[in-house]
Motif scaffolding. Structure first.
Motif, PDB file in Angstrom:
ATOM      1  N   UNK A 171       0.556   3.730  -0.870  1.00  0.00           N
ATOM      2  CA  UNK A 171      -0.775   3.600   0.007  1.00  0.00           C
ATOM      3  C   UNK A 171      -2.116   3.165  -0.772  1.00  0.00           C
ATOM      4  N   UNK A 172      -1.943   3.566  -2.002  1.00  0.00           N
ATOM      5  CA  UNK A 172      -3.081   3.123  -3.145  1.00  0.00           C
ATOM      6  C   UNK A 172      -3.218   1.449  -3.203  1.00  0.00           C
ATOM      7  N   UNK A 173      -2.130   1.065  -3.258  1.00  0.00           N
ATOM      8  CA  UNK A 173      -2.044  -0.539  -3.583  1.00  0.00           C
ATOM      9  C   UNK A 173      -2.325  -0.965  -2.003  1.00  0.00           C
ATOM     10  N   UNK A 174      -1.776  -0.508  -1.117  1.00  0.00           N
ATOM     11  CA  UNK A 174      -2.174  -1.004   0.187  1.00  0.00           C
ATOM     12  C   UNK A 174      -3.554  -1.107   0.584  1.00  0.00           C
ATOM     13  N   UNK A 175      -4.077   0.053   0.127  1.00  0.00           N
ATOM     14  CA  UNK A 175      -5.585   0.329   0.433  1.00  0.00           C
ATOM     15  C   UNK A 175      -6.553  -0.711  -0.339  1.00  0.00           C
ATOM     16  N   UNK A 176      -5.769  -1.210  -1.275  1.00  0.00           N
ATOM     17  CA  UNK A 176      -6.659  -2.192  -2.187  1.00  0.00           C
ATOM     18  C   UNK A 176      -6.137  -3.936  -1.727  1.00  0.00           C
ATOM     19  N   UNK A 177      -5.332  -3.799  -0.665  1.00  0.00           N
ATOM     20  CA  UNK A 177      -5.230  -5.172   0.146  1.00  0.00           C
ATOM     21  C   UNK A 177      -3.864  -5.391  -0.375  1.00  0.00           C
ATOM     22  N   UNK A 178      -2.913  -5.022  -1.046  1.00  0.00           N
ATOM     23  CA  UNK A 178      -1.650  -5.682  -0.983  1.00  0.00           C
ATOM     24  C   UNK A 178      -0.602  -5.100   0.069  1.00  0.00           C
ATOM     25  N   UNK A 179      -0.091  -6.024   0.716  1.00  0.00           N
ATOM     26  CA  UNK A 179       0.801  -5.618   1.780  1.00  0.00           C
ATOM     27  C   UNK A 179       1.815  -4.789   1.272  1.00  0.00           C
ATOM     28  N   UNK A 180       2.458  -3.935   2.252  1.00  0.00           N
ATOM     29  CA  UNK A 180       3.608  -3.165   1.849  1.00  0.00           C
ATOM     30  C   UNK A 180       4.612  -3.577   0.794  1.00  0.00           C
TER      31      UNK A 180
END
Lengths: 450, 249
Positions: free
Chosen positions: A400-409
């Motif tokens: 989620x942390x990476x997703x919240x920075x814009x990385x798709x899952x």
């Protein structure tokens, strides 16, 4: 390992027996080699293909999964070799940034005409296994048997019975083979076949070698492969070994044996990148015969679909003051199965042994499974030995942390998995090889995302 | 502009947000204060798209786009940024690698070209210098072994590089000493912009001495129960939440 044989032969076992009887007289070697083959085959007849009833094969039932046995590979035709030679550079692109001396094996047979034989430096000799077996040299026979390591394993016995080709590479004392040697295994045609190769690599005292075992074909094919690499690392010698097994088609089986003995102050570092393909078992037997030697076995296993990959290690500390490290990472997707069995045994008198074994797995799907069985068997009182095995899932918080920075899952997953696997790849000493492995791992992760 | 209308959300069947309505205009810094368990962090997660929360009613619009239809990465690409209360450690991924992957993923999602490495390096260096983030930290695994203050500075650095249109700071002041609080606040203030809205979630008035809000909202039991100017924060500091907690009941 039990040798009780009560069950009748399976169709595959019957076929293997017929193949052996048919090929026996044409398999290379002197009468002494013939005796070795017969004894090995007799053992196979008694025990059959390995089954889950044997502790060492509990998670990989070869007898159950091998429904039929394929015909043994014959020496490739000259025209097929010519054809492969013309396409070699495109078929197996060179490792970027790494000059290697290529040794080509087709259908389990060494092909000098496709190999960089002339580039081997002074102090290095190379011949085909069949030529070596033809000499009947007792030292060679002893070396091929690796001091009896793996005795009692019927898959290895099968390899001994059938060993049809491969190479014998000798590095003289104090010779530094500056350029890595790359053994390429190619397949000449479309015929589904069984390949039994055995290669022997001996490093004299103080010698140095980097050896890569790679498979040329990126396209999947059905094959039954039972190959062995026997390594002798002499006193003060150092060898790095990277093994990238073939990605065979579903329905294939592959048993890759590594038999290694180390002299005093010897260093051996072996890494395996497995990317699945049917059923595969990597079994490594390592024995410390001289003091102050160190060996590391590491690996990254990337599995999906119905891949089954088994890493089984038997590390024997016979001499004191040696260091062993085993470090394996598994990424399991789909309904893949991973197996890690590691046994470190310390003989009485092997004091000051330092052993550490670790297996870590990440399961990406509910259908994936991992079986860990680390074992320590210690008969000396002054040793430091430990093992650890973990099975986990990706950390949803990190994703989620990476997703919240814009990385798709999917990219976030790949990033975390790459970091997880890199800890194993980092153990490869040759930087260019390490980068190549990292790139292949990244490619597998991208392909997984579809 | 962020518009939240009548938002109801629950997790594991437990209602957390109960008809929350809130508008944050471009250029506005809105502070949300409230007692423990009032749903402040849930609000930040629901806006940013964390899995596990079920929105049962209401809508969340950023510049007219319904965020609830997008996944977390898509919301980030649309301009939502969440500065975590507890930034995650990502072992094995260097800060540089992570930053570049995120910046390029957002650019790709918006149909923009990837940053060239020199351009990326230039931006990161400039941003890091402003926040006093050492170059050495950028080469280390993201947040691994960083102090609380370093982690928060890294959050603000990421925010400055990703240039969101709407940023949520979830208890950014927690775990910070006075010096770190000042550095982080200066970083946030430098990003105040007529086109950028902020939602600053905090327990304490102290942070708002440094990041002075335009509006202050009191949250209780999943709703906004009082809205005022920056003086409201001072009043809360003196009197506590008791005057407002009752209103939602």
């Amino acid at each position: 390992m039990g040798t009780q044989k009560t069950a009748p032969q399976t169709p595959a076992e019957a076929r293997i027996t017929a193949e052996f009887l048919g090929a026996r007289m044409t398999l290379p070697g002197t009468a002494a080699i013939g005796d070795l083959r017969d004894a090995a085959f007799e053992f196979f007849m008694e025990s059959g293909l390995p089954t889950r009833r044997l502790e060492a094969w509990h998670y990989t039932d070869l007898r159950q999964s091998m429904r039929e046995a394929l015909p043994i590979a014959i020496a490739p035709a000259a025209t097929a070799i010519l054809g492969l030679g013309a396409r070699l550079e495109t078929l197996v692109p060179r490792i970027e940034g790494l000059d290697t001396i290529r040794v080509v094996v087709v259908d389990g047979h060494f092909i000098p005409g496709l190999s960089d034989v002339a580039r081997l430096p002074q102090g290095v000799s190379l011949c085909s296994l069949s030529d070596a077996l033809g000499t009947g040299d007792p030292a060679l026979v002893a070396a091929l048997c690796a001091g009896g390591q793996g005795v009692g394993d019927s898959a290895l016995a099968l390899n001994t019975a059938f060993m049809q080709g491969g190479i014998v590479l000798d590095v003289a004392a104090d010779t530094d083979v500056g350029v890595p040697v790359e053994i390429l295994s190619l397949c000449s045609g479309a015929q589904a076949q069984a390949v039994y190769g055995r290669s022997l690599v001996r490093l004299g005292a103080g010698a140095r070698l980097t050896l890569i075992e790679a498979d040329g074909m990126e396209d999947l094919r059905v094959e039954q492969r039972n190959c062995a690499l026997v390594v002798e690392v002499g006193d003060g010698a150092a060898m790095e070994h990277v093994f990238i097994p073939a990605q065979l088609a579903a329905g294939s089986s592959q048993v890759a044996h590594l038999l290694c003995t180390l002299g005093a102050h010897a260093h051996f570092n072996s890494f395996t990148l497995a990317r699945g393909g049917g059923l595969m078992r990597r079994q490594a037997f390592v024995r410390f015969e001289g003091e102050f030697a160190n060996a590391q076995l590491a690996g990254a296993s990337l599995l999906k679909g119905h891949d089954h990959f088994d890493t089984t290690l038997v590390v024997q500390h016979v001499a004191p003051n040696c260091v062993s490290r085993e470090y394996f990472k598994f990424v399991l997707d789909g309904e893949a199965t991973g197996v890690f069995q590691g046994k470190v045994s310390v003989a009485p008198g092997a004091q000051k042994t330092d052993g550490a074994m670790k297996s870590m797995a990440i399961l990406l799907e509910d259908g994936a499974s991992m079986n860990n069985k680390p074992e320590l068997e210690i008969f000396a009182d002054d040793v430091v030995c430990g093992h650890g095995a973990t099975v986990a899932q990706l950390d949803e918080e990190q994703i989620f942390y990476a997703q919240a920075r814009g990385l798709p899952r999917s990219e976030a997953e790949s990033m975390l998995l790459e970091a997880f696997v890199d800890e194993a790849t980092d153990r490869v000493e040759n930087e260019t090889l390490r980068e190549t492995l990292t790139a292949r791992i990244a490619a597998w992760l991208v392909a997984r995302r579809g | 502009m962020l518009e939240i209308r009548n938002l109801h959300a629950e997790i594991d069947g437990k209602k957390i947000l109960n008809g929350l309505t809130l508008t944050v205009n471009d250029g506005e810094v809105a502070a949300i204060m409230g007692p423990n368990g009032s749903g402040k962090s849930t609000l930040s997660y629901v806006i940013s798209g964390r899995a596990g929360y079920e929105v049962t009613d209401g809508e969340v619009l950023l510049d007219g786009v319904n965020l609830l239809e997008l996944d977390a990465a898509e919301r980030a690409a649309k301009g939502v940024f969440l500065a975590f209360q507890y930034p995650l450690e990502i072992p094995g991924v260097t800060t540089m690698t992570f930053l570049k992957a995120c910046m390029n993923a957002q650019r790709k999602a918006r149909g923009e070209a990837e940053l060239s490495t020199p351009d990326f390096m230039k931006r990161v260096r400039a941003g890091a210098d402003k926040l006093g983030v050492a170059q050495d930290m950028l080469r280390r695994a993201l947040n691994v072994g960083f102090s609380g203050g370093e982690k928060k500075r890294m959050e603000i650095l990421q925010m400055s590089l990703l240039e969101p249109t709407f940023a949520i700071l979830d208890e950014t002041d927690s775990g910070l000493d006075i010096d770190a609080l000042r550095i982080v606040s200066e970083g946030v203030n430098a990003l105040r912009d007529p086109k950028r809205g902020f939602l600053v979630i905090t327990h304490y008035q102290r942070l708002l001495d440094y990041i002075v809000p335009d509006t202050v909202h009191v949250m209780s039991k999943g709703r906004i129960v009082k809205t005022g100017g920056k003086d409201l924060a001072l009043e809360l500091e003196q009197n506590g939440y008791r005057d407002y907690v009752g209103e939602a009941a």
